[in-house]
Design a protein around this motif. Sequence first.
Motif, PDB file in Angstrom:
ATOM      1  N   ALA A  23     151.233  76.247  57.840  1.00  0.00           N
ATOM      2  CA  ALA A  23     151.064  77.361  58.785  1.00  0.00           C
ATOM      3  C   ALA A  23     152.383  78.103  58.964  1.00  0.00           C
ATOM      4  O   ALA A  23     152.411  79.341  58.996  1.00  0.00           O
ATOM      5  N   ALA A  39     152.821  78.850  69.704  1.00  0.00           N
ATOM      6  CA  ALA A  39     151.384  79.035  69.940  1.00  0.00           C
ATOM      7  C   ALA A  39     150.693  79.525  68.668  1.00  0.00           C
ATOM      8  O   ALA A  39     149.599  79.054  68.316  1.00  0.00           O
ATOM      9  N   ALA A  40     151.324  80.465  67.972  1.00  0.00           N
ATOM     10  CA  ALA A  40     150.744  80.973  66.724  1.00  0.00           C
ATOM     11  C   ALA A  40     150.707  79.874  65.666  1.00  0.00           C
ATOM     12  O   ALA A  40     149.741  79.769  64.901  1.00  0.00           O
ATOM     13  N   ALA A  42     150.479  76.632  66.215  1.00  0.00           N
ATOM     14  CA  ALA A  42     149.408  75.708  66.598  1.00  0.00           C
ATOM     15  C   ALA A  42     148.047  76.268  66.207  1.00  0.00           C
ATOM     16  O   ALA A  42     147.215  75.565  65.629  1.00  0.00           O
ATOM     17  N   GLU A  43     147.831  77.547  66.520  1.00  0.00           N
ATOM     18  CA  GLU A  43     146.542  78.167  66.192  1.00  0.00           C
ATOM     19  C   GLU A  43     146.292  78.165  64.690  1.00  0.00           C
ATOM     20  O   GLU A  43     145.208  77.790  64.235  1.00  0.00           O
ATOM     21  N   ARG A  44     147.300  78.574  63.899  1.00  0.00           N
ATOM     22  CA  ARG A  44     147.117  78.635  62.445  1.00  0.00           C
ATOM     23  C   ARG A  44     146.905  77.245  61.856  1.00  0.00           C
ATOM     24  O   ARG A  44     146.161  77.086  60.889  1.00  0.00           O
ATOM     25  N   GLY A  46     145.417  74.878  63.341  1.00  0.00           N
ATOM     26  CA  GLY A  46     144.184  74.310  63.880  1.00  0.00           C
ATOM     27  C   GLY A  46     144.434  73.224  64.913  1.00  0.00           C
ATOM     28  O   GLY A  46     143.649  72.288  65.039  1.00  0.00           O
ATOM     29  N   GLY A  48     145.689  72.185  69.063  1.00  0.00           N
ATOM     30  CA  GLY A  48     145.751  72.676  70.433  1.00  0.00           C
ATOM     31  C   GLY A  48     147.175  73.118  70.749  1.00  0.00           C
ATOM     32  O   GLY A  48     148.136  72.648  70.144  1.00  0.00           O
ATOM     33  N   ARG A  49     147.302  74.017  71.719  1.00  0.00           N
ATOM     34  CA  ARG A  49     148.623  74.563  72.075  1.00  0.00           C
ATOM     35  C   ARG A  49     149.626  73.485  72.461  1.00  0.00           C
ATOM     36  O   ARG A  49     150.809  73.635  72.197  1.00  0.00           O
ATOM     37  N   THR A  51     149.351  70.178  71.530  1.00  0.00           N
ATOM     38  CA  THR A  51     149.423  69.148  70.488  1.00  0.00           C
ATOM     39  C   THR A  51     150.629  69.350  69.592  1.00  0.00           C
ATOM     40  O   THR A  51     151.288  68.386  69.195  1.00  0.00           O
TER      41      THR A  51
END
Length: 195
Positions: A23, A39-40, A42-44, A46, A48-49, A51
């Motif tokens: 990511a 945050a980006a 984490a999102e990319r 997959g 949690g913010r 985690t």
Amino acid sequence: MPRISAGSLEEHRAALRRRIFDAFAELVGERGYDAVSMAALAERAGLGRTTIYHHFPDKAAVVVGFASHETERYVERLRAALGDTSDPAEQLRTYVRHHLAAGDELHVELTGPRVVASLSPDARQQIRAHVLAVEEVLRAIVVDGAAAGRFVVEDVHGTVALVHACLGPRHLPAGTIEAFVLRAVGATGPATTTA
């Protein structure tokens, strides 16, 4: 307790770290380092913010972890390629070829000077340690070649730095760079390949 998606907790953590590194590489390639947030990432990846913070406290730690991961993979493949010969000139040829072929894999732009300059002194030192791991392989080749009388080397440190400088121009043919580097160290005698 999070659900384990691999055979062991260690494998699970390694898989999550690889997802974060993938990511990171994608996002930096798309947006540039400064525009990438945790945050980006984490999102990319997959995740949690919160985690992602169990694996890396901040973006600088991701850079250091990414550099470590990439360097370990690179050095492992390099050593495997070098294992085919004990001849210093052939090892230097292999080193040059491997570095030029794998240059895109190293993601230098992701841990390059601009990114590294934004890191803390401690993080910069950790990144430098990874560069030294690659340089150490070349240093051993140069020292062995000089000791065997195959290379003419007056300054090992300078020779290592200059060989790496020669590996930067990607617009030149690999054969031209290889021939130049071997002439620069005064490679002598026939190449003998041993298995």
